[in-house]
Design a protein around this motif. Structure first.
Motif, PDB file in Angstrom:
ATOM      1  N   HIS A 332     -22.996  10.913  22.305  1.00 15.60           N
ATOM      2  CA  HIS A 332     -23.912  10.319  23.289  1.00 15.60           C
ATOM      3  C   HIS A 332     -23.611   8.830  23.519  1.00 15.60           C
ATOM      4  O   HIS A 332     -24.151   8.231  24.435  1.00 15.60           O
ATOM      5  N   GLY A 333     -22.744   8.220  22.693  1.00 14.11           N
ATOM      6  CA  GLY A 333     -22.511   6.775  22.797  1.00 14.11           C
ATOM      7  C   GLY A 333     -21.158   6.444  23.389  1.00 14.11           C
ATOM      8  O   GLY A 333     -20.144   7.070  23.056  1.00 14.11           O
ATOM      9  N   ALA A 334     -21.134   5.463  24.282  1.00 10.39           N
ATOM     10  CA  ALA A 334     -19.875   4.966  24.843  1.00 10.39           C
ATOM     11  C   ALA A 334     -19.971   3.444  24.910  1.00 10.39           C
ATOM     12  O   ALA A 334     -21.073   2.886  24.979  1.00 10.39           O
ATOM     13  N   HIS A 335     -18.830   2.774  24.862  1.00  8.10           N
ATOM     14  CA  HIS A 335     -18.818   1.312  24.944  1.00  8.10           C
ATOM     15  C   HIS A 335     -17.759   0.940  25.970  1.00  8.10           C
ATOM     16  O   HIS A 335     -16.590   1.291  25.813  1.00  8.10           O
ATOM     17  N   LEU A 336     -18.190   0.273  27.038  1.00 12.01           N
ATOM     18  CA  LEU A 336     -17.299  -0.024  28.162  1.00 12.01           C
ATOM     19  C   LEU A 336     -16.876  -1.498  28.133  1.00 12.01           C
ATOM     20  O   LEU A 336     -17.698  -2.375  27.836  1.00 12.01           O
ATOM     21  N   PHE A 337     -15.620  -1.726  28.450  1.00 12.66           N
ATOM     22  CA  PHE A 337     -15.073  -3.092  28.443  1.00 12.66           C
ATOM     23  C   PHE A 337     -14.238  -3.302  29.710  1.00 12.66           C
ATOM     24  O   PHE A 337     -13.729  -2.346  30.296  1.00 12.66           O
ATOM     25  N   SER A 338     -14.029  -4.578  30.067  1.00 10.18           N
ATOM     26  CA  SER A 338     -13.067  -4.918  31.124  1.00 10.18           C
ATOM     27  C   SER A 338     -11.795  -5.418  30.455  1.00 10.18           C
ATOM     28  O   SER A 338     -11.848  -6.023  29.377  1.00 10.18           O
ATOM     29  N   ILE A 339     -10.678  -5.168  31.135  1.00 10.96           N
ATOM     30  CA  ILE A 339      -9.411  -5.743  30.660  1.00 10.96           C
ATOM     31  C   ILE A 339      -9.357  -7.150  31.243  1.00 10.96           C
ATOM     32  O   ILE A 339      -9.361  -7.319  32.472  1.00 10.96           O
ATOM     33  N   ILE A 340      -9.328  -8.145  30.374  1.00 10.21           N
ATOM     34  CA  ILE A 340      -9.335  -9.509  30.915  1.00 10.21           C
ATOM     35  C   ILE A 340      -7.922 -10.033  31.177  1.00 10.21           C
ATOM     36  O   ILE A 340      -7.732 -10.896  32.012  1.00 10.21           O
ATOM     37  N   THR A 341      -6.960  -9.479  30.470  1.00 10.39           N
ATOM     38  CA  THR A 341      -5.581  -9.863  30.770  1.00 10.39           C
ATOM     39  C   THR A 341      -4.621  -8.820  30.183  1.00 10.39           C
ATOM     40  O   THR A 341      -4.956  -8.147  29.208  1.00 10.39           O
ATOM     41  N   ALA A 342      -3.468  -8.689  30.834  1.00 14.88           N
ATOM     42  CA  ALA A 342      -2.412  -7.826  30.285  1.00 14.88           C
ATOM     43  C   ALA A 342      -1.294  -8.759  29.871  1.00 14.88           C
ATOM     44  O   ALA A 342      -0.817  -9.562  30.678  1.00 14.88           O
ATOM     45  N   LYS A 343      -0.888  -8.675  28.622  1.00 13.68           N
ATOM     46  CA  LYS A 343       0.055  -9.661  28.105  1.00 13.68           C
ATOM     47  C   LYS A 343       1.316  -8.963  27.639  1.00 13.68           C
ATOM     48  O   LYS A 343       1.257  -8.123  26.737  1.00 13.68           O
TER      49      LYS A 343
END
Ligand SMILES: Cc1ncc(COP(=O)(O)O)c(C=O)c1O
Length: 480
Positions: A332-343
């Motif tokens: 039931h749990g998810a954690h969403l993130f943004s990619i702030i940079t690709a290195k």
């Protein structure tokens, strides 16, 4: 060699239209939907979703309560079908092991399904009291008290007080020293006894050798039942035997439970009040995409083995209880993130850096090398490449897949506005990482969105605010 866990999309090709990753995660128009909820929309402009007028920010925790209800309903349905097929005379009791996730919305949801309630510490008793006051923990529900309840602990005293409010309470005795306060309380307690049996074993002697701090060896089990029988206010009701966690092989699971079944049958012969065999936790759940476990076959084997054992000793079969922690709440749990940079710094793989921390959000990934499902929320219809994820802390362990993992992680090549989700993280991770408090590299806690559906299937949202900078500073002793 480590078994390769499938933790996401495993190719450079775009994901085919409509691809179903799990029964609740699906590709639709290049975006990932959770039971119909457009997750990219939540991160980009949540005000476009009907019923949600707040613009949410990244990172974002999402909990989806219908998945808890579904898991419980599915397990009950399988037990019902197998009991009928085998003509198994005992009942099945679903208990939620609250240590997996003690958040209010989780406990409210499990109790709402009629589940029994398992606990392990004194604050759990306070939670139970609040739920009784709200009319959610009703008198017919069993409360099972596991954990260490030595004579001098607050927990032991709190359990005894709770009994005045909710007599349908079963302390499970871990150690002979836990009996005197129960006997002295003078209250009419049903009690359970816990057998030491964690991990693999073939027979009773092998079980006694198991290296575990939980439960009593055979000699103490027999002593405990003698003390319980001699006490005028105690009644032996439950036998508890937990053999592990996330056990993926059903034959192993039942084989390890067989010596405890034999002890149960011997005890039952002398103590007719004994009526529940509690196998504790261990029920596995999908935490990676290649998860396979045949619940029906497991339960069939479990109940058939119990029937044979009870026939051998000529005793009635018991009711079966499971204390489902991870199984109830993981998905039931998810954690969403943004990619702030690709290195791309000529490391083996490009680094995609997220706006949060993997190690503080999912402690089991760095501490135990455990895997979770990671999928992009957008650009699913575009090419992928193999990458590694890095958290925003300065810690070299804040990476995913975990060090030494053989599981590849593929994410879209396009990173402008890319968002990703970690899935099946709803059990233990938040409780281990801590709720509120101060985290590694003083990162604030994310906002949380609690998602539910009403009876007509309409979305319902509730936002639990995360930490602002001032909260983190105050928590560490800084005053403005
Ligand atoms: C006594 C007891 N019951 C149930 C559970 C829940 O186990 P799981 O999360 O594997 O279902 C645990 C977990 O440690 C436990 O200690």
């Amino acid at each position: 060699m480590e078994k390769i866990a499938k933790i996401g999309w495993e190719s450079t090709e775009p994901v085919p239209a409509g691809h179903q990753f799990t029964p609740y995660l699906q590709e639709k128009n290049g975006r990932l939907h959770l039971d119909g909820l457009d997750l990219a929309q939540l991160m980009q402009d949540s005000t476009q979703l009907s019923g949600l007028d707040t613009r949410l920010t990244s990172p974002l925790e999402v909990v989806y309560l219908p998945l808890i209800r579904q898991r419980i309903a599915e397990m009950r349905a399988v037990f019902a079908a197998v009991r009928e097929e085998l003509n198994y005379a005992g009942q099945f009791h679903y208990a939620y092991a609250s240590k997996a996730n003690a958040a209010e919305e989780v406990i409210r949801t499990t109790l709402g399904t009629g589940a029994h309630h398992e606990m392990s510490s004194t604050i759990d008793v306070d939670i139970a009291r609040l739920m009784i006051a709200r009319g959610l923990l009703t008198p017919e529900r069993m409360i099972i008290c596991n954990g260490f309840k030595a004579e001098t602990t607050d927990y032991a005293a709190n359990i005894i007080r709770l009994h005045d409010q909710h007599p349908n309470l079963i302390p499970v005795v871990e150690d002979l020293g836990e009996l005197p306060p129960l006997i002295r309380s003078g209250r009419e307690f049903q009690v359970g006894i816990r057998q030491k049996c964690y991990g693999p074993h073939d027979d009773l002697a092998d079980m006694d050798r198991s290296n575990s701090r939980f439960g009593m060896d055979l000699e103490d089990v027999w002593k405990a039942v003698d003390y319980i029988s001699a006490a005028p206010n105690l009644q032996l009701t439950m036998y508890h035997a937990m053999v592990g966690s996330q056990i993926l092989n059903r034959e192993d699971f039942v084989e390890w439970l067989e010596p405890p079944m034999e002890v149960y049958a011997r005890l039952r012969k002398r103590h007719p009040s004994l009526r529940i065999f509690n196998f504790g936790g261990g029920m596995p759940v999908r935490m990676t995409l290649n998860f396979q476990f045949d619940y029906r076959a497991f339960i069939h084997l479990l109940l058939a083995t119990m029937q044979q054992m009870c026939a051998r000793y000529d005793v009635p079969v018991p009711d079966i209880m499971g204390e489902f922690g991870r199984y109830t709440t993981s998905e039931h749990g998810a954690h969403l993130f943004s990619i702030i940079t690709a290195k791309d710094n000529f490391s083996t793989l490009p680094w995609y850096i997220i706006d949060g921390s993997i190690m503080t959000s999912f402690p089991d990934s760095w501490a135990l090398g455990e895997h979770f499902i990671v999928l992009p929320l957008n650009y699913l219809d575009q090419p992928f490449q193999q990458v590694r994820l890095g958290g925003i802390t300065c810690d070299s362990d804040d990476v995913y897949p975990p060090h030494n993992s053989a599981s590849p992680l593929y994410l879209p090549v396009e990173t402008e506005g890319l968002a990703i989700g970690f899935f099946s993280i709803g059990a233990y991770q938040e409780m281990l990482g801590g709720v509120r408090g101060s985290k590694h590299c003083v990162l604030p806690e994310a906002n949380e969105l609690v998602v539910d559906r009403d009876e007509a299937g309409r979305w319902q949202y509730d936002i639990i605010p995360g930490q602002a900078a001032a909260d983190v500073l105050r928590n560490l002793g800084y005053r403005p």
